[in-house]
Design an enzyme around this catalytic site. Structure first.
Site, mmCIF file in Angstrom:
data_model
loop_
_atom_site.group_PDB
_atom_site.id
_atom_site.type_symbol
_atom_site.label_atom_id
_atom_site.label_comp_id
_atom_site.label_asym_id
_atom_site.label_seq_id
_atom_site.Cartn_x
_atom_site.Cartn_y
_atom_site.Cartn_z
ATOM 1 N N GLY A 1 3.743 5.095 7.042
ATOM 2 C CA GLY A 1 2.775 5.381 8.105
ATOM 3 C C GLY A 1 2.761 4.282 9.152
ATOM 4 N N GLY B 1 0.834 -1.205 0.000
ATOM 5 C CA GLY B 1 0.000 0.000 0.000
ATOM 6 C C GLY B 1 0.862 1.245 0.000
ATOM 7 N N GLU C 1 10.465 -1.950 3.565
ATOM 8 C CA GLU C 1 9.663 -1.834 2.337
ATOM 9 C C GLU C 1 10.544 -1.369 1.181
ATOM 10 O OE1 GLU C 1 6.657 0.866 3.725
ATOM 11 O OE2 GLU C 1 5.373 -0.752 4.435
ATOM 12 N N ASP D 1 0.749 5.623 1.722
ATOM 13 C CA ASP D 1 0.022 6.660 2.456
ATOM 14 C C ASP D 1 -0.443 7.760 1.517
ATOM 15 O OD1 ASP D 1 0.364 5.574 5.168
ATOM 16 O OD2 ASP D 1 2.481 5.822 4.686
HETATM 17 C C1 5RP Z 1 3.608 0.964 6.188
HETATM 18 C C2 5RP Z 1 3.219 1.577 4.907
HETATM 19 C C3 5RP Z 1 1.861 1.310 4.397
HETATM 20 O O1 5RP Z 1 1.935 0.854 3.105
HETATM 21 C C4 5RP Z 1 1.072 2.571 4.422
HETATM 22 O O2 5RP Z 1 1.136 3.120 5.740
HETATM 23 C C5 5RP Z 1 -0.369 2.351 4.005
HETATM 24 O O3 5RP Z 1 -1.034 1.623 4.991
HETATM 25 P P1 5RP Z 1 -2.591 1.328 4.904
HETATM 26 O O4 5RP Z 1 -2.766 0.330 3.825
HETATM 27 O O5 5RP Z 1 -2.925 0.791 6.286
HETATM 28 O O6 5RP Z 1 -3.297 2.627 4.631
HETATM 29 O O7 5RP Z 1 3.973 2.261 4.253
HETATM 30 O O8 5RP Z 1 4.899 1.355 6.586
#
Ligand code: 5RP
Length: 225
Positions: free
Chosen positions: A101, A87, A108, A89
């Protein structure tokens, strides 16, 4: 299920079309990636295994009986990672992203760097014209926190320590508010050059290749130019 969760589920299902049978699949972190992990369970006998971008995702994968491989082991055995699904943010039309986030940005970024294709899965709220309304996470070695905060302030943002949070790598996160990121690759480079920074949550030099965007009218596919 909330309407937003329904969109996350739909993009997670759409991402299954990118899973390469017999291969190692890169798996991201967060609520949208969790939907993907749950979908992947149905294919677990037909993939070689997964590489996870966080301890949390590894635990969820193992909870489904999906094998989680160490990235170094996988690469040393000569296994590629044809696709990484995660995913974001925020994401812009160039498929540059803000991530982190959930605090997993460093792992990642490593898995994204190795993967041949990055498939980003998001609900429509994540698509923005200019990145920066979401505070930009930066993973920092604890000893360098105050130094890095000073340097980030010089770049025009307002860094704030993510209280009570330690990354899977034992580091801290500074979230930078107040940025309007008009040149994401340049800012990514500038932040990553500050001594003490592990990496920042801008994914622009290695952005997504495919965006699967969940909208009320169905899943849209956007490709990087
Ligand atoms: C985690 C990330 C996530 O991909 C990002 O925070 C999106 O999260 P969500 O799918 O809960 O909105 O980078 O480090």
């Amino acid at each position: 299920m909330t309407p937003q969760d329904q969109l996350k589920l739909e993009v997670a299902r759409a991402a299954m079309a990118y899973v390469v049978e017999g291969a190692v699949i890169g798996v991201g972190t967060g609520s949208t990636a969790n939907f993907f992990i749950d979908e992947l369970a149905a294919l677990k006998g037909r993939i070689r295994g997964t590489v996870a971008s966080s301890v949390k995702s590894a635990e969820r994968l193992r909870g489904h009986g999906i094998e989680v491989l160490d990235l170094n082991d996988a690469l040393e055995r000569g296994w590629d990672i044809p696709v990484y699904v995660d995913g974001a943010d925020e994401i812009n039309r160039a498929l540059h992203m803000i991530k982190g986030g959930g605090g997993a940005l460093a792992r990642e970024k490593i898995v994204a760097a190795v993967a041949q294709k990055f498939v980003c899965i998001c609900d429509a709220s994540k698509l923005v014209p200019v990145l920066g309304a979401f505070a930009l996470p930066v993973e920092v070695l604890p000893m360098a926190r105050a130094h890095v905060a000073r340097e980030l302030t010089k770049l025009g943002g307002t860094p704030r320590l993510r209280e009570g949070f330690t990354t899977d790598n034992g580091n801290v996160i500074l979230d930078i508010a107040g940025l309007s990121i008009t040149d994401p690759p340049a800012l990514e480079t500038a932040i990553n050059q500050i001594t003490g920074v592990v990496t920042c949550g801008l994914f622009a030099r290695r952005g997504a290749d495919v965006l699967l965007l969940g909208t009320g009218g169905g899943v849209e596919t956007h490709l990087a130019a």
